[in-house]
Motif scaffolding. Structure first.
Motif, PDB file in Angstrom:
ATOM      1  N   GLY A  19       0.826  -1.203   0.000  1.00 29.37           N
ATOM      2  CA  GLY A  19       0.000   0.000   0.000  1.00 29.37           C
ATOM      3  C   GLY A  19       0.863   1.258   0.000  1.00 29.37           C
ATOM      4  N   PHE A  20       1.941   1.212   0.762  1.00 32.54           N
ATOM      5  CA  PHE A  20       2.831   2.368   0.821  1.00 32.54           C
ATOM      6  C   PHE A  20       3.457   2.640  -0.546  1.00 32.54           C
ATOM      7  N   ILE A  22       2.304   1.664  -3.518  1.00 26.22           N
ATOM      8  CA  ILE A  22       1.310   2.001  -4.549  1.00 26.22           C
ATOM      9  C   ILE A  22       0.608   3.327  -4.263  1.00 26.22           C
ATOM     10  N   PHE A  23       0.287   3.571  -2.997  1.00 27.91           N
ATOM     11  CA  PHE A  23      -0.558   4.736  -2.691  1.00 27.91           C
ATOM     12  C   PHE A  23       0.171   5.905  -2.037  1.00 27.91           C
ATOM     13  N   TYR A  24       1.442   5.725  -1.697  1.00 26.89           N
ATOM     14  CA  TYR A  24       2.202   6.845  -1.116  1.00 26.89           C
ATOM     15  C   TYR A  24       3.471   7.159  -1.895  1.00 26.89           C
TER      16      TYR A  24
END
Lengths: 306, 341
Positions: A19-20, A22-24
C-alpha cells in the motif's frame, strides 16, 4: 530461525508495504513529475514536459495561489486560538470537582462531533441565516436592533465576518480536542496541587503555575494536529457554496483552489504544484512548532528540575 | 454547614455548565424546529421554537381564521367571517350563526395558533434526497472498508509487534509519517492511476486501498498488541500453531477492545468521507454516499430550508445511535492515542 522470522515479519507487514509503494511512494514521486508536465486528463495524449513552468505560474503569474495561502493563514490565526481556548475552557469545566454528572456532560459536549460533518455544516448554515436563523433572531430579540433585514448581520455573506463565522462552525468539531485536553488535565498528579496549596497558592495561581505548564504537551499536540488539518480546510466552504469562494473569494482556500484546478479543470500538472504547496505549508508550520516547542512546552520529568 | 455550602456551590456550578451545554447544542434544536415547520412558517421569521399553524374553524364548508378578539372587556376566540378596514364581522364557534360586529382594525388582533409539526417534511426529504440509495451506498462503503482496514491493519500491526526483521524501525517511522501527509499530494497521481485503470466513476478506488491497512489503525493496534504477554504466542507455537493461526485464534480475541475501537472509528471516518467520493464519483448520482448527496441537495433546494434541515437530521440518526451504544469505547480510545506519554 532468524530467517523464518524475517520472512514471517515481512509477510505480515506486506499489506502496508504494498500500500505504501502504490498509494504513497509512487504517487509522491509521480506528483513531483506531474508538476513538471503540462498534463490534462481531458487530453492525456497532449502531455508535454515543460520544466518549472507550473511552479513559476503558481509563484509569479497566478496571484490566486499566494492569495489563497494568505487566506488560510489569516483564518488559522483567527480560528486556531479561539478553538483551542474554547476546547480548553470546556475541558476545565468538565474537569472541575464542582461538576456533578461529569460523564453525562462529557457525552453532551462530544455529541456535535458525532453529527456527520456535512449535516453539521448544513445545520449551522441555517442557524446563521440572516433572516430566519436563530442567532440573528436572538440578537434582534435581545437588543431590539434590526439585524435580520437587508443591511443586518450577514454571517455568511460579509467578507469581514466570514472567518469568524467559520470559526463558530468549527466549534462543533472540537469534541476530540476537548477529550484530549481533559485526558491531559486528568494526568496531572494531584500531589502537585496539594503542594501548591500548602505553599499558599490560590486557584488562579494554581492554574498558572501547575495546570497550564503541565498541559503544554497536550496543547502542543492539539495545535500541531489543528494546523495540519486547517491547511487542508475544504469541507465547510464546499458544502455551503460549492467552493465558489463566496464572499469576495474569501473562502478560496488552497485546498478549494487545488480541487478546482485538479478535478474541475483537470490540470493535473498545475494541481500537483498547489498540492505540494499545501504539503510544505503544513510541514513548515509543524517544524516551526517543533523548533519552538522547547521554549514553551514543559515535559514533566524531563529537562531541568524546577 | 460546610457540606451544605459545598453542595450549593456544586449545584450552582453544574447548572451553569448545563446552560452552556444547552447553548452549545442549540443548533440541533434549531434543526429539529425548522424541520417541523412549513415554508411559510420559516419565512414569517417568528422566533417561535414550536412549529405553529394558524387555527381555523370550518363553517358551512368554508375555513375561517380564528382571532383573539377583545369584546366587552374580555378576550374571546372568534372566527373572522368578513374583513373590513374599520370594522369586521366575527362569529363565535360556540354559537354558530350569530354574527358579531367588531369595531376597529383587524390587523391589530392576534391570531390563534396551534402546534402543528410537519412530520411529512421528513418523508419528503427522505424521498427528495433519494435517501435509501445514499444510505445503501454509505453502509456498503463503511462496512466493506471497515472490514478491509481492520483485517489488514491487524496483520501489519502483528508483524510490527512480534517479529524482528531488517529495517523494521525505519519502516515504522515511515508508516507513522504517512499519517500527517496531506491527501492532496498523493491524490492526483492516484486519481490518474485509477483513471487509466478505468475505475473512476466506481467505488473501487475508495474501497480497494482500505485493504492495504491504514497507518493510524496499525499504530493503535500495535500499541495494544505490545501489551499482550508474549507467553501466549509461545504457548500457541509449542502447541504447533503457525503464526497466522496464533494471530487469529489466540491474539485477536485478546485484542478485541482495540479491534472494536478501530472498527468504530473507521466506520465514522467512512461515514464522513467526503473528498474521495467527491472526486471519484462526480456526476454518478446513484453511487453517492450520504455526505455528497446531502451537499448536492443543500445546493439544489436552497429555498427549502425545512427539507434541508430534515435531511441533515435524517443523516445524523445512525451515527448518533451507534455513538450511544459505543461511547465508552470512543472516549477511551481517544485518550489512549491522543496523548503521547
Amino acid at each position: 530461525m532468524r530467517l523464518w522470522e524475517y520472512r514471517w515479519g515481512l509477510a505480515f507487514i506486506a499489506p502496508w508495504l504494498l500500500g505504501f509503494l502504490i498509494f504513497y511512494l509512487f504517487p509522491m514521486v509521480a506528483s513531483f513529475v506531474f508538476s513538471l508536465l503540462d498534463f490534462s486528463l481531458a487530453d492525456p495524449g497532449a502531455t508535454t514536459f515543460v520544466g518549472f513552468v507550473n511552479w513559476r505560474r503558481a509563484f509569479v503569474e497566478d496571484p490566486e495561489v499566494l492569495a489563497s495561502v494568505g487566506r488560510i493563514l489569516l483564518f488559522a490565526l483567527i480560528s486556531l486560538p479561539i478553538g483551542m481556548l474554547f476546547a480548553l475552557a470546556v475541558a476545565l469545566l468538565l474537569h472541575s470537582r464542582y461538576l456533578l454528572g461529569t460523564r453525562a456532560f462529557r457525552t453532551l459536549f462530544y455529541l456535535p462531533s458525532i453529527v456527520p460533518f456535512v449535516a453539521a455544516v448544513i445545520i449551522w448554515q441555517g442557524v446563521l441565516n440572516e433572516h430566519t436563523g436563530w442567532i440573528n433572531l436572538a440578537i434582534e430579540g435581545i437588543t431590539g436592533l434590526d439585524v435580520t433585514g437587508t443591511d443586518g448581520i450577514r454571517w455568511l455573506a460579509d467578507p469581514r465576518l466570514i472567518y469568524f463565522t467559520y470559526t463558530l462552525i468549527g466549534l462543533w468539531g472540537l469534541g476530540n480536542t476537548i477529550i484530549i485536553f481533559l485526558a491531559g488535565l486528568q494526568g496531572i498528579p494531584i500531589e502537585l496541587y496539594e503542594a501548591a496549596q500548602i505553599d499558599g497558592a490560590g486557584p488562579a495561581q494554581r492554574f498558572f503555575s501547575v495546570t497550564l505548564p503541565l498541559i503544554t504537551p497536550v496543547v502542543f499536540y492539539n495545535v500541531v494536529i489543528g494546523v495540519i488539518g486547517l491547511m487542508q480546510y475544504f469541507l465547510p466552504p464546499y458544502v455551503i457554496n460549492m467552493g465558489s469562494g463566496f464572499p469576495n473569494g474569501m473562502t478560496n482556500f488552497p485546498m478549494i483552489y487545488f480541487y478546482r484546478q485538479a478535478f474541475t479543470y483537470l490540470n493535473m500538472g498545475y494541481g500537483a504544484v498547489i498540492a505540494w504547496i499545501i504539503f510544505f505549508l503544513g510541514l513548515f508550520f509543524t517544524l516551526i512548532l517543533f523548533r519552538t516547542s522547547r521554549y514553551w512546552v514543559f515535559y514533566a520529568g524531563g529537562g531541568e528540575e524546577s | 454547614m460546610r457540606e451544605q455550602r459545598l453542595l450549593l456551590r456544586r449545584v450552582v456550578f453544574t447548572l451553569g455548565v448545563a446552560v452552556l451545554a444547552a447553548v452549545y447544542l442549540l443548533p440541533l434544536m434549531y434543526g429539529l424546529s425548522m424541520s417541523l415547520k412549513t415554508r411559510d412558517q420559516i419565512a414569517s421569521a417568528k422566533l417561535s421554537i414550536l412549529p405553529l399553524s394558524p387555527r381555523t374553524w370550518e363553517y358551512e364548508g368554508r375555513q375561517y381564521d380564528l382571532y383573539e378578539v377583545p369584546v366587552d372587556g374580555e378576550v374571546r376566540i372568534l372566527a373572522m367571517m368578513k374583513r373590513g378596514r374599520t370594522s369586521s364581522v366575527f362569529m363565535d364557534p360556540q354559537q354558530p350563526g350569530e354574527q358579531i360586529v367588531w369595531e376597529g382594525n383587524w390587523r391589530t388582533l392576534d391570531r390563534v395558533w396551534k402546534v402543528d409539526p410537519q412530520w411529512s417534511n421528513f418523508a419528503e426529504a427522505w424521498k427528495a434526497t433519494k435517501f435509501p440509495v445514499l444510505l445503501k451506498n454509505t453502509v456498503l462503503y463503511a462496512v466493506i472498508t471497515t472490514f478491509g482496514t481492520v483485517l489488514s491493519s491487524l496483520l501489519v500491526a502483528y508483524g510490527f509487534a512480534r517479529f524482528s526483521f531488517p529495517g523494521k524501525n525505519v519502516l515504522f517511522v515511515v508508516l507513522m509519517s504517512t499519517i500527517i501527509l496531506p491527501s492532496a499530494v498523493t491524490s492526483i497521481p492516484t486519481y490518474a492511476m485509477f483513471y487509466f485503470l478505468g475505475w473512476v466513476g466506481t467505488w473501487l478506488p475508495l474501497m480497494v486501498p482500505a485493504f492495504f491497512s491504514n497507518a493510524y489503525n496499525v499504530f493503535l493496534l500495535r500499541q495494544f498488541l505490545m501489551g499482550i504477554p508474549r507467553e501466549l504466542d509461545e504457548a500457541a507455537r509449542i502447541d504447533g500453531a503457525g503464526p497466522l493461526r496464533t494471530l487469529f485464534q489466540i491474539i485477536a480475541p485478546q485484542a478485541t477492545p482495540a479491534i472494536i475501537a478501530v472498527a468504530l472509528f473507521h466506520f465514522f471516518f467512512a461515514w464522513n468521507d467526503f473528498f474521495g467520493p467527491l472526486i471519484y464519483l462526480s456526476g454518478k448520482g446513484d453511487l453517492y454516499p450520504i455526505s455528497i448527496g446531502l451537499t448536492v441537495f443543500n445546493n439544489m433546494y436552497t429555498s427549502q430550508n425545512h427539507l434541508i434541515q430534515a435531511a441533515a437530521l435524517i443523516a445524523s440518526v445512525i451515527p448518533l445511535v451507534v455513538f450511544a451504544f459505543a461511547q465508552r469505547v470512543f472516549m477511551q480510545r481517544l485518550i489512549d492515542t491522543g496523548v503521547f506519554k
